[in-house]
Design a protein around this motif. Structure first.
Motif, PDB file in Angstrom:
ATOM      1  N   PRO A  16      -9.173  -2.044   8.187  1.00 48.32           N
ATOM      2  CA  PRO A  16      -9.342  -2.876   6.993  1.00 48.32           C
ATOM      3  C   PRO A  16      -8.628  -2.307   5.774  1.00 48.32           C
ATOM      4  CG  PRO A  16     -11.416  -1.824   7.615  1.00 48.32           C
ATOM      5  CD  PRO A  16     -10.401  -1.465   8.655  1.00 48.32           C
ATOM      6  N   VAL A  17      -8.129  -3.215   4.943  1.00 50.18           N
ATOM      7  CA  VAL A  17      -7.397  -2.813   3.743  1.00 50.18           C
ATOM      8  C   VAL A  17      -8.319  -2.109   2.762  1.00 50.18           C
ATOM      9  CG1 VAL A  17      -6.075  -3.674   1.784  1.00 50.18           C
ATOM     10  CG2 VAL A  17      -5.733  -4.645   4.040  1.00 50.18           C
ATOM     11  N   ALA A  18      -9.582  -2.514   2.707  1.00 47.93           N
ATOM     12  CA  ALA A  18     -10.526  -1.867   1.793  1.00 47.93           C
ATOM     13  C   ALA A  18     -10.609  -0.372   2.089  1.00 47.93           C
ATOM     14  CB  ALA A  18     -11.893  -2.515   1.897  1.00 47.93           C
ATOM     15  N   ARG A  19     -10.555  -0.030   3.374  1.00 49.65           N
ATOM     16  CA  ARG A  19     -10.583   1.386   3.736  1.00 49.65           C
ATOM     17  C   ARG A  19      -9.286   2.065   3.299  1.00 49.65           C
ATOM     18  NH1 ARG A  19     -11.438   3.983   9.706  1.00 49.65           N
ATOM     19  NH2 ARG A  19     -11.236   6.126   9.026  1.00 49.65           N
ATOM     20  N   GLU A  20      -8.173   1.362   3.439  1.00 50.35           N
ATOM     21  CA  GLU A  20      -6.890   1.896   2.993  1.00 50.35           C
ATOM     22  C   GLU A  20      -6.932   2.205   1.494  1.00 50.35           C
ATOM     23  OE1 GLU A  20      -4.069   2.577   4.627  1.00 50.35           O
ATOM     24  OE2 GLU A  20      -4.775   1.919   6.578  1.00 50.35           O
ATOM     25  N   ILE A  21      -7.536   1.310   0.750  1.00 51.50           N
ATOM     26  CA  ILE A  21      -7.618   1.498  -0.698  1.00 51.50           C
ATOM     27  C   ILE A  21      -8.531   2.675  -1.020  1.00 51.50           C
ATOM     28  CG2 ILE A  21      -8.425   0.440  -2.840  1.00 51.50           C
ATOM     29  CD1 ILE A  21      -7.477  -2.242  -1.579  1.00 51.50           C
ATOM     30  N   ALA A  22      -9.669   2.748  -0.330  1.00 53.38           N
ATOM     31  CA  ALA A  22     -10.606   3.845  -0.579  1.00 53.38           C
ATOM     32  C   ALA A  22      -9.992   5.192  -0.214  1.00 53.38           C
ATOM     33  CB  ALA A  22     -11.881   3.619   0.216  1.00 53.38           C
ATOM     34  N   GLU A  23      -9.189   5.222   0.827  1.00 51.59           N
ATOM     35  CA  GLU A  23      -8.561   6.478   1.243  1.00 51.59           C
ATOM     36  C   GLU A  23      -7.294   6.772   0.448  1.00 51.59           C
ATOM     37  OE1 GLU A  23      -7.949   6.072   5.414  1.00 51.59           O
ATOM     38  OE2 GLU A  23     -10.054   6.439   5.887  1.00 51.59           O
ATOM     39  N   GLN A  24      -6.881   5.878  -0.397  1.00 55.03           N
ATOM     40  CA  GLN A  24      -5.699   6.026  -1.241  1.00 55.03           C
ATOM     41  C   GLN A  24      -4.440   6.260  -0.411  1.00 55.03           C
ATOM     42  OE1 GLN A  24      -6.567   9.061  -4.118  1.00 55.03           O
ATOM     43  NE2 GLN A  24      -8.106   7.832  -5.136  1.00 55.03           N
ATOM     44  N   SER A  25      -4.319   5.502   0.668  1.00 55.83           N
ATOM     45  CA  SER A  25      -3.122   5.598   1.492  1.00 55.83           C
ATOM     46  C   SER A  25      -1.985   4.843   0.817  1.00 55.83           C
ATOM     47  CB  SER A  25      -3.381   5.014   2.880  1.00 55.83           C
ATOM     48  OG  SER A  25      -3.542   3.613   2.781  1.00 55.83           O
ATOM     49  N   GLU A  26      -0.803   4.914   1.399  1.00 64.22           N
ATOM     50  CA  GLU A  26       0.348   4.237   0.806  1.00 64.22           C
ATOM     51  C   GLU A  26       0.130   2.730   0.747  1.00 64.22           C
ATOM     52  OE1 GLU A  26       4.168   5.351   2.331  1.00 64.22           O
ATOM     53  OE2 GLU A  26       3.481   7.404   2.653  1.00 64.22           O
ATOM     54  N   GLY A  83      -2.776   1.156   0.638  1.00 57.69           N
ATOM     55  CA  GLY A  83      -3.789   0.910  -0.382  1.00 57.69           C
ATOM     56  C   GLY A  83      -3.228   1.018  -1.781  1.00 57.69           C
ATOM     57  N   GLN A  84      -2.340   1.986  -1.973  1.00 59.43           N
ATOM     58  CA  GLN A  84      -1.721   2.149  -3.288  1.00 59.43           C
ATOM     59  C   GLN A  84      -0.830   0.972  -3.640  1.00 59.43           C
ATOM     60  OE1 GLN A  84       0.200   5.963  -3.243  1.00 59.43           O
ATOM     61  NE2 GLN A  84      -1.720   7.099  -3.377  1.00 59.43           N
ATOM     62  N   VAL A  85      -0.193   0.380  -2.644  1.00 67.08           N
ATOM     63  CA  VAL A  85       0.631  -0.805  -2.897  1.00 67.08           C
ATOM     64  C   VAL A  85      -0.243  -1.955  -3.388  1.00 67.08           C
ATOM     65  CG1 VAL A  85       2.027  -2.592  -1.777  1.00 67.08           C
ATOM     66  CG2 VAL A  85       2.476  -0.179  -1.317  1.00 67.08           C
ATOM     67  N   TYR A  86      -1.397  -2.158  -2.754  1.00 68.78           N
ATOM     68  CA  TYR A  86      -2.304  -3.218  -3.184  1.00 68.78           C
ATOM     69  C   TYR A  86      -2.801  -2.986  -4.603  1.00 68.78           C
ATOM     70  CZ  TYR A  86      -2.662  -5.406   1.412  1.00 68.78           C
ATOM     71  OH  TYR A  86      -2.402  -6.075   2.567  1.00 68.78           O
ATOM     72  N   VAL A  87      -3.188  -1.770  -4.898  1.00 71.60           N
ATOM     73  CA  VAL A  87      -3.715  -1.464  -6.234  1.00 71.60           C
ATOM     74  C   VAL A  87      -2.617  -1.608  -7.289  1.00 71.60           C
ATOM     75  CG1 VAL A  87      -4.706   0.357  -7.672  1.00 71.60           C
ATOM     76  CG2 VAL A  87      -5.569  -0.012  -5.365  1.00 71.60           C
ATOM     77  N   ARG A  88      -1.407  -1.106  -6.991  1.00 72.35           N
ATOM     78  CA  ARG A  88      -0.304  -1.256  -7.941  1.00 72.35           C
ATOM     79  C   ARG A  88       0.022  -2.726  -8.189  1.00 72.35           C
ATOM     80  NH1 ARG A  88       2.198   3.360  -5.427  1.00 72.35           N
ATOM     81  NH2 ARG A  88       3.344   1.920  -4.101  1.00 72.35           N
ATOM     82  N   SER A  89      -0.091  -3.524  -7.142  1.00 71.57           N
ATOM     83  CA  SER A  89       0.158  -4.958  -7.291  1.00 71.57           C
ATOM     84  C   SER A  89      -0.840  -5.584  -8.261  1.00 71.57           C
ATOM     85  CB  SER A  89       0.068  -5.634  -5.921  1.00 71.57           C
ATOM     86  OG  SER A  89       0.093  -7.020  -6.054  1.00 71.57           O
ATOM     87  N   LEU A  90      -2.109  -5.233  -8.118  1.00 68.23           N
ATOM     88  CA  LEU A  90      -3.133  -5.750  -9.041  1.00 68.23           C
ATOM     89  C   LEU A  90      -2.862  -5.271 -10.462  1.00 68.23           C
ATOM     90  CD1 LEU A  90      -5.807  -7.195  -9.668  1.00 68.23           C
ATOM     91  CD2 LEU A  90      -6.960  -5.039  -9.133  1.00 68.23           C
ATOM     92  N   ILE A  91      -2.538  -4.007 -10.621  1.00 70.23           N
ATOM     93  CA  ILE A  91      -2.286  -3.463 -11.956  1.00 70.23           C
ATOM     94  C   ILE A  91      -1.090  -4.155 -12.599  1.00 70.23           C
ATOM     95  CG2 ILE A  91      -1.539  -1.387 -13.200  1.00 70.23           C
ATOM     96  CD1 ILE A  91      -3.305   0.212 -11.236  1.00 70.23           C
ATOM     97  N   ARG A  92      -0.019  -4.361 -11.814  1.00 66.41           N
ATOM     98  CA  ARG A  92       1.170  -5.037 -12.362  1.00 66.41           C
ATOM     99  C   ARG A  92       0.855  -6.470 -12.776  1.00 66.41           C
ATOM    100  NH1 ARG A  92       4.154  -2.595  -8.238  1.00 66.41           N
ATOM    101  NH2 ARG A  92       3.993  -4.509  -7.039  1.00 66.41           N
ATOM    102  N   SER A  93       0.081  -7.182 -11.961  1.00 64.74           N
ATOM    103  CA  SER A  93      -0.230  -8.568 -12.324  1.00 64.74           C
ATOM    104  C   SER A  93      -1.107  -8.625 -13.568  1.00 64.74           C
ATOM    105  CB  SER A  93      -0.887  -9.300 -11.155  1.00 64.74           C
ATOM    106  OG  SER A  93      -2.158  -8.770 -10.868  1.00 64.74           O
TER     107      SER A  93
END
Length: 135
Positions: A36-46, A48-58
């Motif tokens: 799951p992507v939520a786990r990717e985000i929690a683990e701060q993988s690459e 997950g970081q892409v998803y978070v950066r996308s939210l921050i940019r938007s």
């Protein structure tokens, strides 16, 4: 300074346990199928970081658009007063129209900008959550 037992037994009070800070490990691996992507985000993988950066940019893009729009409308008030003939001398209840426009007319613009920003930011976050939950 030593701690002494008031009863005189010679025993020292127990030392409190040392604090331990628990953090998620940083994983530098590609997303495994079915993970799951939520786990990717929690683990701060690459990924997950892409998803978070996308939210921050938007969210940043939205903030810049709302701020620029607000400033353009705000700058339009003095231009309107300067270029519309007779508007500078107009009065309403003894108060110059220019004062009313700049002093009172700005607040509805602020409220509208804030409302639009909050609504669009919530929509961005909802899209992000949909993306995270669907992936």
């Amino acid at each position: 300074m030593t701690h002494e037992d008031p009863a005189g037994s010679g025993q020292h009070p127990p030392t409190p346990p040392r604090r331990i800070r628990v953090t998620a490990p940083i994983v530098r691996a590609r997303r495994a199928p079915g993970q799951p992507v939520a786990r990717e985000i929690a683990e701060q993988s690459e990924v997950g970081q892409v998803y978070v950066r996308s939210l921050i940019r938007s969210q940043l893009r939205l903030a810049v658009v709302v701020a620029v729009g607000f400033l353009l409308i705000l700058l339009a008030f003095p231009l309107l007063i300067a270029y519309v003939p007779g508007l500078e001398q107009a009065e309403f209840l003894g108060v110059p129209f220019s004062w009313l426009a700049l002093g009172v007319g700005v607040y509805p613009i602020i409220l509208l900008s804030a409302w639009l920003h909050v609504r669009a930011a919530a929509r961005n976050e909802a899209r992000y959550l949909d993306l995270v939950n669907d992936a």
